[in-house]
Design a protein around this motif. Structure first.
Motif, PDB file in Angstrom:
ATOM      1  N   SER A  11      49.370  30.511  34.642  1.00  0.00           N
ATOM      2  CA  SER A  11      48.779  31.190  33.496  1.00  0.00           C
ATOM      3  C   SER A  11      47.330  30.767  33.293  1.00  0.00           C
ATOM      4  O   SER A  11      47.010  29.586  33.331  1.00  0.00           O
ATOM      5  CB  SER A  11      49.588  30.861  32.242  1.00  0.00           C
ATOM      6  OG  SER A  11      49.033  31.509  31.134  1.00  0.00           O
ATOM      7  N   GLY A  12      46.460  31.742  33.115  1.00  0.00           N
ATOM      8  CA  GLY A  12      45.037  31.467  32.920  1.00  0.00           C
ATOM      9  C   GLY A  12      44.226  31.453  34.192  1.00  0.00           C
ATOM     10  O   GLY A  12      43.005  31.359  34.143  1.00  0.00           O
ATOM     11  N   ALA A  13      44.881  31.550  35.353  1.00  0.00           N
ATOM     12  CA  ALA A  13      44.160  31.602  36.626  1.00  0.00           C
ATOM     13  C   ALA A  13      43.617  33.014  36.839  1.00  0.00           C
ATOM     14  O   ALA A  13      44.120  33.986  36.270  1.00  0.00           O
ATOM     15  CB  ALA A  13      45.094  31.229  37.777  1.00  0.00           C
ATOM     16  N   VAL A  14      42.587  33.133  37.648  1.00  0.00           N
ATOM     17  CA  VAL A  14      41.992  34.432  37.940  1.00  0.00           C
ATOM     18  C   VAL A  14      43.034  35.308  38.621  1.00  0.00           C
ATOM     19  O   VAL A  14      43.720  34.888  39.555  1.00  0.00           O
ATOM     20  CB  VAL A  14      40.751  34.279  38.844  1.00  0.00           C
ATOM     21  CG1 VAL A  14      40.225  35.630  39.297  1.00  0.00           C
ATOM     22  CG2 VAL A  14      39.657  33.516  38.125  1.00  0.00           C
ATOM     23  N   ALA A  15      43.171  36.533  38.132  1.00  0.00           N
ATOM     24  CA  ALA A  15      44.120  37.481  38.706  1.00  0.00           C
ATOM     25  C   ALA A  15      43.615  37.964  40.057  1.00  0.00           C
ATOM     26  O   ALA A  15      42.421  38.176  40.244  1.00  0.00           O
ATOM     27  CB  ALA A  15      44.319  38.663  37.762  1.00  0.00           C
ATOM     28  N   GLY A  16      44.530  38.167  40.966  1.00  0.00           N
ATOM     29  CA  GLY A  16      44.170  38.635  42.296  1.00  0.00           C
ATOM     30  C   GLY A  16      43.758  40.097  42.301  1.00  0.00           C
ATOM     31  O   GLY A  16      44.073  40.862  41.378  1.00  0.00           O
ATOM     32  N   ARG A  38      44.926  43.709  40.126  1.00  0.00           N
ATOM     33  CA  ARG A  38      43.902  44.455  39.386  1.00  0.00           C
ATOM     34  C   ARG A  38      43.835  45.902  39.846  1.00  0.00           C
ATOM     35  O   ARG A  38      43.754  46.824  39.038  1.00  0.00           O
ATOM     36  CB  ARG A  38      42.544  43.782  39.562  1.00  0.00           C
ATOM     37  CG  ARG A  38      42.485  42.418  38.928  1.00  0.00           C
ATOM     38  CD  ARG A  38      41.164  41.778  39.159  1.00  0.00           C
ATOM     39  NE  ARG A  38      40.166  42.517  38.394  1.00  0.00           N
ATOM     40  CZ  ARG A  38      38.986  42.044  38.080  1.00  0.00           C
ATOM     41  NH1 ARG A  38      38.634  40.841  38.468  1.00  0.00           N
ATOM     42  NH2 ARG A  38      38.138  42.757  37.387  1.00  0.00           N
ATOM     43  N   ILE A  39      43.887  46.114  41.154  1.00  0.00           N
ATOM     44  CA  ILE A  39      43.835  47.474  41.692  1.00  0.00           C
ATOM     45  C   ILE A  39      45.093  48.244  41.304  1.00  0.00           C
ATOM     46  O   ILE A  39      45.021  49.413  40.906  1.00  0.00           O
ATOM     47  CB  ILE A  39      43.620  47.442  43.218  1.00  0.00           C
ATOM     48  CG1 ILE A  39      42.208  46.927  43.529  1.00  0.00           C
ATOM     49  CG2 ILE A  39      43.834  48.811  43.838  1.00  0.00           C
ATOM     50  CD1 ILE A  39      41.970  46.592  44.978  1.00  0.00           C
ATOM     51  N   ALA A  40      46.240  47.595  41.403  1.00  0.00           N
ATOM     52  CA  ALA A  40      47.490  48.256  41.011  1.00  0.00           C
ATOM     53  C   ALA A  40      47.471  48.620  39.525  1.00  0.00           C
ATOM     54  O   ALA A  40      47.923  49.707  39.140  1.00  0.00           O
ATOM     55  CB  ALA A  40      48.681  47.359  41.322  1.00  0.00           C
ATOM     56  N   ALA A  41      46.930  47.757  38.687  1.00  0.00           N
ATOM     57  CA  ALA A  41      46.852  48.030  37.241  1.00  0.00           C
ATOM     58  C   ALA A  41      45.972  49.237  36.955  1.00  0.00           C
ATOM     59  O   ALA A  41      46.320  50.085  36.126  1.00  0.00           O
ATOM     60  CB  ALA A  41      46.340  46.806  36.497  1.00  0.00           C
ATOM     61  N   ILE A  42      44.846  49.345  37.639  1.00  0.00           N
ATOM     62  CA  ILE A  42      43.952  50.477  37.381  1.00  0.00           C
ATOM     63  C   ILE A  42      44.559  51.773  37.910  1.00  0.00           C
ATOM     64  O   ILE A  42      44.362  52.835  37.311  1.00  0.00           O
ATOM     65  CB  ILE A  42      42.538  50.230  37.930  1.00  0.00           C
ATOM     66  CG1 ILE A  42      41.546  51.128  37.216  1.00  0.00           C
ATOM     67  CG2 ILE A  42      42.451  50.428  39.414  1.00  0.00           C
ATOM     68  CD1 ILE A  42      40.106  50.732  37.387  1.00  0.00           C
ATOM     69  N   VAL A  43      45.316  51.699  38.995  1.00  0.00           N
ATOM     70  CA  VAL A  43      46.006  52.899  39.498  1.00  0.00           C
ATOM     71  C   VAL A  43      47.062  53.347  38.490  1.00  0.00           C
ATOM     72  O   VAL A  43      47.168  54.542  38.194  1.00  0.00           O
ATOM     73  CB  VAL A  43      46.622  52.638  40.894  1.00  0.00           C
ATOM     74  CG1 VAL A  43      47.576  53.741  41.291  1.00  0.00           C
ATOM     75  CG2 VAL A  43      45.524  52.486  41.931  1.00  0.00           C
ATOM     76  N   VAL A  72      42.575  37.464  33.923  1.00  0.00           N
ATOM     77  CA  VAL A  72      43.406  36.303  34.217  1.00  0.00           C
ATOM     78  C   VAL A  72      44.888  36.663  34.164  1.00  0.00           C
ATOM     79  O   VAL A  72      45.269  37.698  33.607  1.00  0.00           O
ATOM     80  CB  VAL A  72      43.134  35.137  33.234  1.00  0.00           C
ATOM     81  CG1 VAL A  72      41.716  34.626  33.394  1.00  0.00           C
ATOM     82  CG2 VAL A  72      43.398  35.554  31.795  1.00  0.00           C
ATOM     83  N   ARG A  73      45.712  35.804  34.733  1.00  0.00           N
ATOM     84  CA  ARG A  73      47.164  35.991  34.679  1.00  0.00           C
ATOM     85  C   ARG A  73      47.685  35.539  33.316  1.00  0.00           C
ATOM     86  O   ARG A  73      47.138  34.657  32.692  1.00  0.00           O
ATOM     87  CB  ARG A  73      47.852  35.131  35.754  1.00  0.00           C
ATOM     88  CG  ARG A  73      47.470  35.514  37.146  1.00  0.00           C
ATOM     89  CD  ARG A  73      48.226  34.638  38.115  1.00  0.00           C
ATOM     90  NE  ARG A  73      47.511  34.607  39.384  1.00  0.00           N
ATOM     91  CZ  ARG A  73      47.734  33.730  40.320  1.00  0.00           C
ATOM     92  NH1 ARG A  73      48.639  32.795  40.144  1.00  0.00           N
ATOM     93  NH2 ARG A  73      47.057  33.766  41.438  1.00  0.00           N
TER      94      ARG A  73
END
Length: 154
Positions: free
Chosen positions: A38-43, A47-52, A152-153
């Protein structure tokens, strides 16, 4: 000099700086974020899957379902819907629908939620697409750098 003592010059630019023996640390280390959890930079995959996911929701569910607009004929309507929903959700909850499904969120560098100004700047640049495609070594796009945010995660 022997090639075993020093990397060939082609290895440094073809393989990146890590192949040249330069350690840049993990993404987010310069920002004081943890490497994992938790709190680490998201991969980038999340991020790409979320925007899709967000784009599909805005294009088909909202633009076509609520407004009856055919996205193939009026392509600007889904972009406006995407921009408005991204701004509102990021400013109020710190995440969009796709981000929530994938367990990531937008945070300021001090860990808080982005405000109205940061969410607006980030959303406008995200809708332009090109700033979101240019990342730094902490996996922050130009839209995140301009808004002083990081994904972040949770």
């Amino acid at each position: 000099m022997n090639s075993r003592q020093q990397p060939r010059w082609t290895q440094t630019w073809l393989g990146g700086v890590r192949s040249a023996g330069i350690d840049l640390g993990y993404p987010g280390e310069r920002l004081g974020l943890p490497e994992e959890g938790s709190g680490a930079v998201a991969g980038n995959g999340r991020r790409i899957a979320a925007i899709v996911i967000d784009w599909v929701i805005c294009t088909w569910a909202i633009a076509k379902g609520f407004f009856g607009v055919d996205p193939a004929q009026q392509a600007w309507v889904p972009l406006v819907v995407f921009g408005v929903t991204t701004f509102l959700l990021t400013a109020t909850m710190g995440m969009t629908f796709g981000m929530r499904l994938l367990g990531i969120r937008v945070a300021t560098l001090d860990g808080g939620s982005p405000g109205l100004v940061a969410a607006a700047a980030r959303t406008v640049l995200l809708c332009l697409a090109v700033p979101a495609l240019i990342w730094d070594r902490d996996q922050r796009g130009l839209h995140d750098r301009a808004a002083n945010t990081v994904v972040v995660r949770m």
